[in-house]
Design an enzyme around this catalytic site. Structure first.
Site, PDB file in Angstrom:
ATOM      1  N   SER A   1      -7.875   5.105   8.355  1.00 60.59           N
ATOM      2  CA  SER A   1      -8.602   4.789   9.569  1.00 60.59           C
ATOM      3  C   SER A   1      -7.487   5.080  10.580  1.00 60.59           C
ATOM      4  O   SER A   1      -7.698   5.425  11.561  1.00 60.59           O
ATOM      5  CB  SER A   1      -8.769   3.155   9.604  1.00 60.59           C
ATOM      6  OG  SER A   1      -9.574   2.702   8.591  1.00 60.59           O
TER       7      SER A   1
ATOM      8  N   GLU B   1       0.749  -1.233   0.071  1.00 57.18           N
ATOM      9  CA  GLU B   1       0.037  -0.036   0.025  1.00 57.18           C
ATOM     10  C   GLU B   1       0.863   1.191   0.027  1.00 57.18           C
ATOM     11  O   GLU B   1       0.314   2.271  -0.392  1.00 57.18           O
ATOM     12  CB  GLU B   1      -1.170  -0.060   1.047  1.00 57.18           C
ATOM     13  CG  GLU B   1      -0.361   0.046   2.632  1.00 57.18           C
ATOM     14  CD  GLU B   1      -1.492   0.221   3.399  1.00 57.18           C
ATOM     15  OE1 GLU B   1      -2.090   1.238   3.660  1.00 57.18           O
ATOM     16  OE2 GLU B   1      -1.807  -0.754   4.122  1.00 57.18           O
TER      17      GLU B   1
ATOM     18  N   SER C   1      -0.266   6.632   8.638  1.00 56.65           N
ATOM     19  CA  SER C   1       0.952   6.144   8.351  1.00 56.65           C
ATOM     20  C   SER C   1       1.880   7.494   8.116  1.00 56.65           C
ATOM     21  O   SER C   1       1.342   8.150   7.248  1.00 56.65           O
ATOM     22  CB  SER C   1       1.096   5.206   7.478  1.00 56.65           C
ATOM     23  OG  SER C   1       1.027   4.050   7.972  1.00 56.65           O
TER      24      SER C   1
ATOM     25  N   ARG D   1       8.887   4.249   6.244  1.00 56.74           N
ATOM     26  CA  ARG D   1       7.673   4.389   7.375  1.00 56.74           C
ATOM     27  C   ARG D   1       8.640   4.917   8.400  1.00 56.74           C
ATOM     28  O   ARG D   1       9.101   4.167   9.161  1.00 56.74           O
ATOM     29  CB  ARG D   1       6.817   3.312   7.421  1.00 56.74           C
ATOM     30  CG  ARG D   1       5.760   3.562   8.141  1.00 56.74           C
ATOM     31  CD  ARG D   1       4.665   2.416   8.330  1.00 56.74           C
ATOM     32  NE  ARG D   1       3.376   2.553   8.999  1.00 56.74           N
ATOM     33  CZ  ARG D   1       3.251   2.454  10.241  1.00 56.74           C
ATOM     34  NH1 ARG D   1       4.336   2.248  11.124  1.00 56.74           N
ATOM     35  NH2 ARG D   1       2.195   2.690  11.053  1.00 56.74           N
TER      36      ARG D   1
END
Lengths: 836, 556
Positions: B375, B321, B378, B390
């Site tokens: 939701s 993703e 990140s 990340r």
């Protein structure tokens, strides 16, 4: 006014239990103790005890409930809570959202045992005693900190006013969010001018103070470890650190020195968010109840986990399936009302703890700080929050940063405000010690216990700190002060050992009470005090059985120290004074003979005999039950018998050969000798040994306790004994005259020895004399403590194991000998040789 | 409605659409399907429900592009049945016709195939070789031609060889061969078979991008299997699907060239909860017969993989993703939002009076701190398209806002929650610095108006009893937003990155949050940090997935 308070004389602990009980049940029941019902009646009659609406709101916890009337009628027995108010001054108050902390300075009048040489030339004494023991009144300084729920504030202020005699006090320092709301009340009730101090400044000042003065103040919380609490050793330098204060919001403060600190960040998501949002979601009013709910809940039904999105883990990022991807992420799609209160509370707790932990990590990283302390009412000893915060910190820093908590976290603001007000007394120039007798200790937080019952609120929590007469510092000869741990065994972690020692101390209690009574034969009320001592100490032991972490790491040393504190509390400053006196007198008579017989030996034989002498002398220890039983039954038990009891070589720990080899070499420059018992030990064991050192050309510094502990020789006694020996022995006399034999006090009044808290003068002498040998004698100082202590110079640890359980543990037997001669690894610079 | 439907009918019946354009890309839509009828991701009963958006004005993008399009349109007018024209016009929401027509005109130009995006560099060469993959897929299909429509077009292109690519140039050929035939003959490697979807299955929402080719030739149209046609019709003629599926019409990217085809990119979302129904529908409509590859990213690509396989006989191509997010974001920024910049920021964010939204592009986008608020959240430090890490994440995200709002106010949708929040006042819920200190906390330079404790007032029962739902919703929104801002800011400082780009569906129709984030970045960093936002907030992952689809076809 006083009739507003109900005092129950018949029930020794009702000031706690009565309160707790009535709080738990809103409606009086038949099972309530009669005095509780009476208390209610009194409370109803009491004038203006109900809080004003503003205050109730401030109190938060209790607003608008009938039982508050009860809360105001609590019993405040003067000898238990708000003690020593008569001379109290320098008041400070810290009013938080739910708890009030009151601080004051007071003086405590104690009996202390003093020894004084008889003037033998005047023949004023008919006895052949060397010295007389007198009980004197001494005034010492003590800091009192009391924590109670805001609901009790009026009652408490009334109580303080009614018991305050000292009228010099004009000002009360105040801090905390509630300070301005209660300003008027405080001024009216106490007649003192409220002087507000900045909250954060107070917090930092308080934090610095406890970190410096209270050993084992900071701890790491590990829920699933053998011991939930892992206490940290006091660091020589406490700066820099990060303080994350979680009140209603969060403040993150970087502290670089006593006066230099900066709020580097914060967050509005804090304890108030947990409480406010939690109350909305669960219709639960109280913070403690919310925590209780949270401890029972399952967050996985409310939170969206990584596995809810991925079906498993998010492997490429190393995110496991159980991680929370979105807090409350499931609550938008689930059926309405489908969540239990417990689950929502748990989810909320995780959300807030993780968030704070994350921010703390980001700030710690940005400022390269590894020591992060957490405080504020959100933490305040609650295992649930300590656990989630710890978890969060570990997750976000991968273990690089540890979440540290403070035992007296709740008092920081009050301590700081007090310090602000006491600046002219400059409390920071002194060392202070936690008084175990007067302090409540860290409450139990076992997860299986009902948090409601264990909650602080509802009781009075106390911290008392004594001003130590001496400023305490590290022994300059410690190899690494920051990693030095005095205690050999941490009983908090060693359940078996804990059980044994708690049992052992309980067994010995009767004997100690008996000794205490015997030390004050002519004082009629001594029996009553002795009984109170017994109760107090037994209660402490019981507390420690359930909460071994109450005062930091539980150790044999802390058990011994607690007993000394309790004895002092009830004015038994020196129960063994008479025994010591008798034994000293007896041993002195043999001194010359002992020295003479040693002189007759060859050099080699003498060296061994001297060591054996010290060891045999060390058998005479009233702290050891095996020995005290013998001494009790056979007052004539002598030095020679003791020698026969000793284990033959090879000893359990035996480096005598190395020591002997060393003696063949050049003499030491200066030896520091931590002595142990009175009587045979010091006079027939230690003194001849010292005499030999002196003869070799080694200077000797004798370090003895500042105040009594068991039958350990005190500095005062040792002065008299040494003079007396000097009168008989030209070697000692000469050494004293030439200042090659020096007596110093250790700064301690414990049968054990903490080398990180020693008299500043001792440290100075050690440096000046370029001490290159440290001798530590006795079970308390060389085995229970310092067995593993690493020194930067040669050291000799000598002890006889007078406890069969301990001997067993160490693989030896009763009267096994530990003779540990250590030379530091080459290349270690001696910091002692660098004058500072 | 009548008009619309008739238009569709006419269009559907219009037959040889690009009659003059040569026969080439006929196989485009002819992915052969045995399944007839409209396919719908959510609720078939709503198929053919056309909306007339009033968006004609927007459809042509920048002036330059508009003029270019106009030229094309004009030429199309000459060559095209009027009905088609009208019908396309009528489909106001999807003004693909213009580009289609353009494409029609440009047929003779040398097309360079395999062009994955809108760049003009002709680095994707035509080849005459038949791509194995195309054949492979073709073999598996009921109708061989269906899977390899692109081959046909490619082949055409191949014939035409190497001229410079003209932007917006669709695949086109001159030879009216059947795709099947061409496929086996001499086909150039080409893009995937239609339909082109990119899907991002998040924790709360599924984001679906659909590329609607508008350069479909008449022949293509003719050969386009009914199934595919119905999918196209269903998706492009509706703005709502079932009860919960929505097409964000205003986000549509028009006249986009992807992989040599021109079309419109549609942005559709529906709740992840509806995934089972979506998969069910895929089965009912025999989606697997289209033999397309479904590129999916987001956690759901993993979670639902097995369901797709067992229930609908569909294999997902699962994509990371974050890869997709970055790729999609950079792509959309590059192609621009129908001629307008994709990005925007707020000028004077610290001053509510003079705070204005300003558009911008991400020229030299690196390094950037990319904050994706779905939701959960990140946070990525992006140094190039492929070099990123990340940094951290937080579970306090959009899901938390909506979840808490639902629990606190009883609302049910994000829109409802935002609507309430827009009317509420968070200071009734939050405890401010001045509520505690009576004013500023000067010792630490904290303004009295700063929030000291989110929901802090709710500790008092009295206040709990008197609070409005709107205030609660607002406080929830402000709390979550500020927290994200705070963490993002710390990350930016730690990573030494000044540009912070916020994306994710939490920011959809959420000016309260965007302004608050802009303010927070600016205020707390004393102007050092700038918050940037992108119009296609939550769809970049899906776009990235679509790009992967087109990329994989080049390089099987």
């Amino acid at each position: 006014m006083i009739n507003q308070f109900f005092t129950c004389q018949s029930c020794c602990q009702c000031q706690f239990k009565g309160v707790g009980k009535t709080r738990a049940s809103e409606i009086p029941t038949l099972t309530d103790a009669p005095h509780v019902a009476r208390a209610r009646t009194l409370a109803r009659r009491a004038r203006s005890v109900r809080a004003s609406p503003t205050m109730a709101e401030c109190g938060g916890l209790h607003s608008g409930s009938r039982r508050h009337t009860m809360d105001k009628s609590i019993t405040l027995p003067p000898d238990e809570i708000f003690r020593n108010l008569e001379n109290a001054k320098r008041f400070a108050i810290d009013i938080g959202g739910s708890l009030t902390k009151l601080a004051y300075y007071s003086t405590v009048q104690h009996k202390v045992a003093k020894v004084r040489s008889f003037d033998h030339t005047a023949k004023e004494a008919t006895s052949d005693e060397l010295y007389e023991i007198t009980m004197q009144e001494e005034v010492t300084a003590r800091l009192h900190f009391i924590k109670f729920e805001n609901a009790y504030i009026e009652t408490c202020l009334d109580f303080v006013r009614d018991h305050l005699v000292n009228t010099d006090t004009k000002v009360i320092k105040a801090t905390g969010g509630g300070a301005h709301k209660f300003k008027e009340l405080i001024e009216r009730k106490l007649g003192l001018r409220v002087d507000k101090e900045d909250e954060m400044t107070c917090l930092i000042k308080g934090c610095n103070f406890v970190l410096r003065n209270i050993p084992h103040e900071a701890f790491v919380y590990a829920k699933h470890a053998d011991s939930e609490f892992r206490f940290q050793t006091t660091q020589p330098d406490i700066f820099p650190y990060l303080l994350v204060n979680i009140g209603s919001g969060v403040s993150i403060v970087k502290v670089e020195s006593e006066d230099k600190f900066e709020r580097i960040g914060g967050s509005s998501i804090g304890g108030g968010t947990f409480w406010g949002l939690g109350a909305l979601l669960t219709k639960t009013k109280r913070f403690d109840e919310l925590l209780q709910l949270a401890s029972k809940g399952q967050h996985t039904s409310v939170d969206m986990l990584v596995k809810d999105i991925y079906g498993g883990s998010y492997g490429s990022l190393g995110l496991t399936g159980d991680l929370i991807a979105s807090s409350f992420g499931k609550s938008a799609t689930a059926d309405k009302g489908g969540f239990s209160k417990e689950d929502m509370a748990k989810s909320l707790l995780h959300m807030i703890s993780n968030d704070i932990g994350q921010l703390a990590c980001l700030y710690a990283k940005l400022h390269s700080l590894s020591r992060v302390y957490f405080g504020g009412f959100f933490i305040r000893g609650h295992p649930v929050t300590m656990h989630t915060i710890t978890y969060s910190i570990n997750f976000f820093t991968k273990g690089e940063v540890q979440a540290l908590f403070l035992r007296h976290e709740g008092y920081l603001g009050a301590i700081g405000a007090f310090l602000k007000g006491a600046e002219e007394d400059n409390p920071n120039q002194y060392s202070w010690g936690e008084n175990y007798a007067g302090s409540s200790g860290l409450m139990s937080v076992s997860p299986d216990m009902n948090p409601m019952q264990r909650a602080r609120s509802g009781t009075f929590d106390m911290l008392e700190m004594d001003r130590l007469e001496r400023k305490l510092v590290n022994l300059p000869l410690l190899q690494d002060a920051s990693s030095y741990i005095p205690d050999t065994v941490d009983l908090t972690e060693d359940a078996l050992a804990r059980e044994y020692w708690l049992y052992c101390f309980e067994e010995a209690l009767d004997g100690v009470v008996k000794r205490a009574l015997a030390s004050q034969p002519d004082i009629p009320e001594a029996a009553e005090r002795a009984e109170k001592f017994r109760q107090k100490y037994r209660h402490k032991l019981q507390t420690l059985r359930h909460q071994p972490f109450a005062y930091g790491s539980l150790t044999v040393r802390s058990l011994l120290d607690t007993r000394e504190h309790c004895l002092n509390e009830f004015n038994f400053p020196d129960p063994y004074s008479k025994i010591k006196q008798r034994e000293n007198d007896a041993a002195l008579k043999y001194y010359q003979k002992a020295v003479q017989s040693l002189e007759e030996l060859s050099w080699e034989e003498r060296q061994f005999a001297l060591v054996r002498g010290v060891l045999a002398g060390n058998v005479f220890d009233w702290g050891a039950k095996a020995v005290s039983d013998v001494l009790e039954s056979d007052p004539e038990f002598g030095f020679e018998q003791a020698k026969r009891q000793l284990e033959e070589r090879p000893w359990l720990v035996d480096s005598y050969d190395e020591w002997f080899e060393r003696l063949k070499g050049p003499p030491h420059k200066c030896a520091l000798f931590f002595v142990d018992n009175s009587g045979v030990d010091i006079i027939l064991g230690v003194m001849p040994f010292v005499r030999e050192l002196l003869s070799r050309g080694t200077e000797v510094v004798l370090a003895s306790n500042s105040s009594p502990a068991l039958n350990d020789v005190t500095n005062g006694e040792l002065q008299i004994l040494t003079e007396s020996i000097a009168a008989m022995d030209p070697v000692i006399r000469a050494a004293l005259g030439e200042d090659r034999l020096t007596l110093v006090q250790s700064g301690s009044s414990s049968p054990c020895l903490d080398l990180s808290r020693l008299d500043k003068v001792l440290a100075m002498v050690v440096r000046e004399r370029k001490t290159d040998l440290v001798i530590i004698e006795g079970m308390g100082r060389a085995i229970h403590t310092n067995y593993y202590a690493m020194l930067s110079c040669e050291s000799l640890k000598m002890a006889v194991i007078k406890n069969s359980w301990l001997a067993d543990r160490l693989g030896g037997k009763l009267f096994s000998v530990v003779f540990k001669y250590e030379v530091p690894a080459a290349g270690i610079d001696s910091p002692a040789l660098t004058p500072s | 409605m009548d008009t619309a439907e008739s238009v569709v009918d006419k269009k559907g019946a219009s037959g040889p659409f690009h009659v003059n354009n040569g026969p080439s890309p006929r196989g485009f839509h002819g992915n052969g399907s045995c399944c007839g009828g409209g396919s719908s991701p959510a609720a078939p009963e709503e198929a053919h429900h056309l909306h007339r958006g009033g968006e004609d004005a927007e459809c042509n993008g920048s002036p330059a592009k508009r003029s270019r399009l106009r030229r094309r349109t004009e030429s199309v007018k000459r060559n095209r049945p009027r009905t088609a024209q009208r019908s396309n016009m009528a489909l106001s929401v999807s003004p693909k016709d213009t580009s289609t027509s353009g494409a029609g005109d440009q047929t003779t130009g040398p097309l360079i195939e395999g062009q994955p995006c809108s760049t003009t560099e002709p680095h994707y060469r035509c080849t005459r070789n038949v791509v194995e993959m195309c054949r492979g897929t073709a073999q598996g299909s009921n109708l061989g031609l269906s899977v390899s429509p692109k081959d046909t077009s490619t082949s055409g292109a191949g014939d035409q060889t190497t001229g410079p690519l003209i932007e917006g140039q669709p695949c086109s050929t001159t030879e009216p061969h059947s795709p099947h035939y061409r496929c086996t003959r001499n086909v150039v490697e080409m893009c995937r078979a239609f339909p082109w979807f990119g899907m991002d299955i998040g924790g709360t929402l599924v984001k679906l991008v659909y590329f609607e080719p508008v350069d479909v030739t008449a022949e293509e149209e003719q050969e386009e299997v009914e199934n595919l046609k119905s999918i196209r019709r269903y998706l492009t003629s509706n703005v709502a699907y079932g009860k919960t599926g929505v097409r964000d019409v205003h986000l549509e990217l028009r006249n986009l060239t992807m992989c040599g085809r021109t079309g419109n990119l549609h942005f559709i979302r529906f709740p992840t909860q509806a995934m089972p129904r979506f998969i069910q529908m895929g089965r009912d409509k025999n989606f697997s017969s289209l033999h397309t590859t479904l590129c999916a990213t987001g956690g759901g690509a993993y979670k639902f993989e097995n369901d797709f396989r067992t229930m609908a006989d569909l294999e997902l191509l699962k994509l990371d993703e974050l890869d997709c997010l970055i790729r999609g974001l950079l792509f959309v920024d590059r192609v621009s939002f129908n001629g307008h910049p994709e990005g925007y920021y707020f000028q004077n964010p610290s001053d509510t009076e003079s705070c204005v939204k300003k558009t911008c592009t991400l020229d030299n986008p690196f390094p950037m701190l990319l904050v994706n608020i779905g939701s959960g959240v990140s946070i990525l430090a992006v140094y190039s398209e492929s070099d990123y890490k990340r940094v951290t994440g937080t579970s306090l995200g959009g899901g938390t806002f909506l979840g808490l709002c639902c629990l606190l106010t009883g609302c049910e949708t994000f829109e409802e929650a935002l609507e309430m929040a827009s009317k509420g006042d968070s200071t009734n819920v939050d405890k401010l610095v001045k509520d505690i200190y009576g004013g500023d906390y000067e010792r630490f330079g904290l303004q009295g108006s700063a929030v000291a404790s989110s929901f802090g007032h709710m500790m008092s029962k009295e206040k709990r009893d008197s609070i409005s739902k709107e205030d609660l919703a607002r406080a929830t929104l402000v709390t979550i937003t500020n927290n994200i801002g705070s963490i993002a800011r710390m990350c930016a400082v730690n990573e030494k990155i000044e540009r912070v780009v916020f994306v994710g569906n939490f920011l959809r129709i959420n000016t309260v949050s965007t302004k608050l984030l802009a303010y927070a970045m600016d205020f707390w960093s004393k102007g050092q940090l700038r918050a940037l936002f992108l119009e296609h907030e939550g769809y970049f992952g899906a776009v990235g997935a679509l790009m992967e689809l087109l990329k994989t076809s080049e390089d099987p």
